[in-house]
Write an enzyme that holds these catalytic residues in place. Structure first.
Site, PDB file in Angstrom:
ATOM      1  N   GLY A  10      -0.597  13.966  36.161  1.00  0.00           N
ATOM      2  CA  GLY A  10       0.909  13.431  36.329  1.00  0.00           C
ATOM      3  C   GLY A  10       0.902  12.276  37.224  1.00  0.00           C
ATOM      4  O   GLY A  10       2.093  11.721  37.347  1.00  0.00           O
ATOM      5  N   HIS A  70      -4.228  15.005  20.120  1.00  0.00           N
ATOM      6  CA  HIS A  70      -5.427  14.072  20.611  1.00  0.00           C
ATOM      7  C   HIS A  70      -6.452  14.171  19.690  1.00  0.00           C
ATOM      8  O   HIS A  70      -7.830  14.408  19.928  1.00  0.00           O
ATOM      9  CB  HIS A  70      -5.888  14.706  22.019  1.00  0.00           C
ATOM     10  CG  HIS A  70      -6.807  13.597  22.783  1.00  0.00           C
ATOM     11  ND1 HIS A  70      -5.975  13.035  23.937  1.00  0.00           N
ATOM     12  CD2 HIS A  70      -7.538  12.650  22.507  1.00  0.00           C
ATOM     13  CE1 HIS A  70      -6.730  12.037  24.537  1.00  0.00           C
ATOM     14  NE2 HIS A  70      -7.820  11.947  23.661  1.00  0.00           N
ATOM     15  N   ILE A  72      -5.341   5.952  30.653  1.00  0.00           N
ATOM     16  CA  ILE A  72      -5.944   6.972  30.298  1.00  0.00           C
ATOM     17  C   ILE A  72      -6.036   7.101  28.957  1.00  0.00           C
ATOM     18  O   ILE A  72      -5.352   6.173  28.168  1.00  0.00           O
ATOM     19  CB  ILE A  72      -5.632   8.483  30.895  1.00  0.00           C
ATOM     20  CG1 ILE A  72      -4.320   8.838  30.205  1.00  0.00           C
ATOM     21  CG2 ILE A  72      -5.614   8.348  32.253  1.00  0.00           C
ATOM     22  CD1 ILE A  72      -3.857  10.410  30.453  1.00  0.00           C
ATOM     23  N   ASP A  73      -6.758   7.947  28.000  1.00  0.00           N
ATOM     24  CA  ASP A  73      -7.067   8.114  26.543  1.00  0.00           C
ATOM     25  C   ASP A  73      -7.155   6.847  25.985  1.00  0.00           C
ATOM     26  O   ASP A  73      -6.521   6.043  25.169  1.00  0.00           O
ATOM     27  CB  ASP A  73      -5.618   8.431  26.195  1.00  0.00           C
ATOM     28  CG  ASP A  73      -4.971   9.942  26.572  1.00  0.00           C
ATOM     29  OD1 ASP A  73      -6.032  10.472  27.473  1.00  0.00           O
ATOM     30  OD2 ASP A  73      -4.209  10.240  26.285  1.00  0.00           O
ATOM     31  N   GLU A 103       0.927   9.714  23.860  1.00  0.00           N
ATOM     32  CA  GLU A 103      -0.367   9.610  24.171  1.00  0.00           C
ATOM     33  C   GLU A 103      -1.303   9.569  23.294  1.00  0.00           C
ATOM     34  O   GLU A 103      -1.098   9.790  22.070  1.00  0.00           O
ATOM     35  CB  GLU A 103      -0.429  10.392  25.508  1.00  0.00           C
ATOM     36  CG  GLU A 103      -0.739  11.974  25.236  1.00  0.00           C
ATOM     37  CD  GLU A 103      -0.637  12.762  26.324  1.00  0.00           C
ATOM     38  OE1 GLU A 103      -0.531  12.303  27.363  1.00  0.00           O
ATOM     39  OE2 GLU A 103      -1.190  13.854  26.038  1.00  0.00           O
ATOM     40  N   SER A 131      -0.367   7.008  28.424  1.00  0.00           N
ATOM     41  CA  SER A 131       0.148   8.148  28.195  1.00  0.00           C
ATOM     42  C   SER A 131       1.135   8.220  29.188  1.00  0.00           C
ATOM     43  O   SER A 131       1.309   7.765  30.177  1.00  0.00           O
ATOM     44  CB  SER A 131      -1.206   9.159  28.994  1.00  0.00           C
ATOM     45  OG  SER A 131      -0.631  10.483  29.046  1.00  0.00           O
ATOM     46  N   PHE A 132       2.481   8.741  28.552  1.00  0.00           N
ATOM     47  CA  PHE A 132       3.769   8.632  29.126  1.00  0.00           C
ATOM     48  C   PHE A 132       4.163   7.226  29.624  1.00  0.00           C
ATOM     49  O   PHE A 132       3.710   6.247  28.950  1.00  0.00           O
ATOM     50  CB  PHE A 132       3.867   9.655  30.427  1.00  0.00           C
ATOM     51  CG  PHE A 132       3.628  11.017  29.871  1.00  0.00           C
ATOM     52  CD1 PHE A 132       4.738  11.736  30.051  1.00  0.00           C
ATOM     53  CD2 PHE A 132       2.696  11.746  29.354  1.00  0.00           C
ATOM     54  CE1 PHE A 132       4.921  13.130  29.766  1.00  0.00           C
ATOM     55  CE2 PHE A 132       2.735  13.103  29.116  1.00  0.00           C
ATOM     56  CZ  PHE A 132       3.882  13.876  29.198  1.00  0.00           C
ATOM     57  N   TRP A 133       4.764   7.003  30.684  1.00  0.00           N
ATOM     58  CA  TRP A 133       5.315   5.733  31.301  1.00  0.00           C
ATOM     59  C   TRP A 133       6.041   4.923  30.125  1.00  0.00           C
ATOM     60  O   TRP A 133       6.650   5.564  29.334  1.00  0.00           O
ATOM     61  CB  TRP A 133       4.033   4.964  31.708  1.00  0.00           C
ATOM     62  CG  TRP A 133       4.003   5.533  33.490  1.00  0.00           C
ATOM     63  CD1 TRP A 133       4.617   4.954  34.423  1.00  0.00           C
ATOM     64  CD2 TRP A 133       3.475   6.880  34.057  1.00  0.00           C
ATOM     65  NE1 TRP A 133       4.522   5.628  35.590  1.00  0.00           N
ATOM     66  CE2 TRP A 133       3.643   6.871  35.310  1.00  0.00           C
ATOM     67  CE3 TRP A 133       2.824   7.815  33.595  1.00  0.00           C
ATOM     68  CZ2 TRP A 133       3.460   7.819  36.266  1.00  0.00           C
ATOM     69  CZ3 TRP A 133       2.663   8.935  34.250  1.00  0.00           C
ATOM     70  CH2 TRP A 133       2.617   8.899  35.531  1.00  0.00           C
ATOM     71  N   ASN A 147      -0.223   3.825  32.185  1.00  0.00           N
ATOM     72  CA  ASN A 147      -1.180   4.856  32.687  1.00  0.00           C
ATOM     73  C   ASN A 147      -2.411   4.633  31.717  1.00  0.00           C
ATOM     74  O   ASN A 147      -2.397   4.651  30.821  1.00  0.00           O
ATOM     75  CB  ASN A 147      -0.689   6.113  32.464  1.00  0.00           C
ATOM     76  CG  ASN A 147      -1.479   7.370  32.910  1.00  0.00           C
ATOM     77  OD1 ASN A 147      -2.126   6.912  33.679  1.00  0.00           O
ATOM     78  ND2 ASN A 147      -1.126   8.585  32.820  1.00  0.00           N
ATOM     79  N   ASP A 167      -9.479  17.064  23.593  1.00  0.00           N
ATOM     80  CA  ASP A 167      -9.290  15.680  23.750  1.00  0.00           C
ATOM     81  C   ASP A 167     -10.805  15.119  22.959  1.00  0.00           C
ATOM     82  O   ASP A 167     -11.452  14.308  23.586  1.00  0.00           O
ATOM     83  CB  ASP A 167      -9.432  14.949  25.002  1.00  0.00           C
ATOM     84  CG  ASP A 167      -8.255  15.640  25.735  1.00  0.00           C
ATOM     85  OD1 ASP A 167      -7.159  15.784  25.225  1.00  0.00           O
ATOM     86  OD2 ASP A 167      -8.161  15.314  27.071  1.00  0.00           O
TER      87      ASP A 167
END
Length: 350
Positions: free
Chosen positions: A126, A300, A167-168, A226, A185-187, A165, A47
């Site tokens: 996760g 990333h 993050i990132d 993400e 990220s995801f979701w 989420n 990342d």
């Protein structure tokens, strides 16, 4: 003695042969890329983001063990040396906010109002109980007298009650001077938060963020998206995101797509018009071809618009990680120059 005209013909034939042989040799020996020349402390890099201060390039990346936020420097973008981590322990606020976390992920670096802002993620794998924090320093040079990171605390947090989420992170100032932070990220994908320029934190903590990229989940599982990064170029905002799965070594299926929009809030579309809000976009970084198969799961991605203080044309680079099949799948630093095609779209020369 060879007559003059025959000598000329012989010389021309010899030059033609040499030219043909040279062309064949060049075809057999393709030009090396920047990635081919990278050396030094390239592993582990996960990342990454990149910045330049003076004559030194700085890469920041996800922490490993007690090295919370890895650092690397180079004078030439080729030879890299690992430095001290930014943190060796989580700030107290992060320990309380995210129980069970012991790492820092996916930093983002920018220079704002005379200080460097480094956003970072704290989470557990996760889970969307996650937080983004901020630390700042007047310089990136550890040898400078005024060097020192000051943690500014929590920026954005998500819990199981949220549909995103935290993050990132990726920070950008738009052409109207407004400050933004993309993340996710995801979701339900990638979100965009308006920031207070003075604090670097949400302007209105209760305001709903903009949604700028999403992959509708197919039956039976998620469709990962993400690692957002937004670039301002040529009258468009360009959004890079990573699709599919990282963190599985050589089995990682990560790849990076890009889309563009006239407005920073979207909609972002690929070259074919496919919306990033529907899992579209144009592939920007992909794994090596099957006949090579060394560096897997490129993603990333971060960006550097490199302006040399000594003058000359500015250059663009994309920095990312990929998993090296020749090193047991180690996450490895990768950097590629970017050129802008005749159609106005970026091409990574990796």
């Amino acid at each position: 003695m060879v007559p003059c005209n025959l000598a000329i013909l012989a010389g021309a034939a010899l030059l033609a042969f040499a030219g043909t042989a040279g062309a064949q040799q060049a075809a057999q020996q393709p030009d090396t890329t920047l990635n081919d020349r990278l050396t030094g402390d390239l592993v582990p890099t996960h990342d990454p983001v990149i910045a330049r201060e003076g004559d030194t390039y700085h890469v920041f990346s996800t922490g490993h063990g007690k090295r919370l936020i890895e650092t690397r420097t180079s004078k030439d973008l080729v030879n890299w040396t690992a430095g001290d981590p930014i943190f060796t322990a989580l700030p107290d606020w992060a320990k309380q906010a995210i129980p069970g976390s012991d790492g820092m992920w996916a930093p983002d670096i920018s220079h704002v109002n005379g200080r460097y802002r480094l956003y970072y993620s704290v989470s557990t794998f996760g889970s969307n109980r996650s937080a983004i924090g901020l630390t700042t320093s007047p310089t990136l040079d550890p040898k400078a007298k005024n060097y020192g990171w000051r943690d500014e605390g929590l920026v954005v947090m998500s819990t199981k009650d949220d549909d995103f989420n935290a993050i990132d992170p990726n920070f950008i100032i738009d052409r109207d001077g407004r400050h933004w932070l993309s993340l996710g990220s995801f979701w339900t994908g990638i979100k965009l938060f308006a920031l207070d320029p003075k604090t670097g934190k949400p302007k209105d903590p209760k305001a709903k963020p903009f949604s700028i990229a999403r992959r509708p989940a197919p039956a039976g599982g998620p469709a990962p998206v993400e690692a957002p990064f937004i670039i301002d170029h040529g009258g468009y905002y360009w959004l890079m995101v990573s699709y599919d799965y990282c963190c599985k070594g050589v089995n990682s299926s990560y790849y990076t797509v890009i889309g563009r929009s006239k407005a920073i809030t979207g909609p972002y579309l690929g070259k074919d018009g496919s919306p990033l809000m529907e899992g579209g976009g144009t592939i920007f970084l992909r794994a090596d071809l099957q006949e090579q198969q060394r560096f897997r799961g490129p993603g990333h991605a971060g960006w550097l618009h490199d302006v040399d203080p000594r003058g000359g044309d500015a250059k663009d680079y994309v920095v990312y990680h990929a998993y090296d099949k020749q090193a047991n799948g180690a996450p490895t630093l990768r950097i590629a120059p970017v050129r802008w095609g005749a159609d106005g779209w970026p091409i990574a020369e990796y």
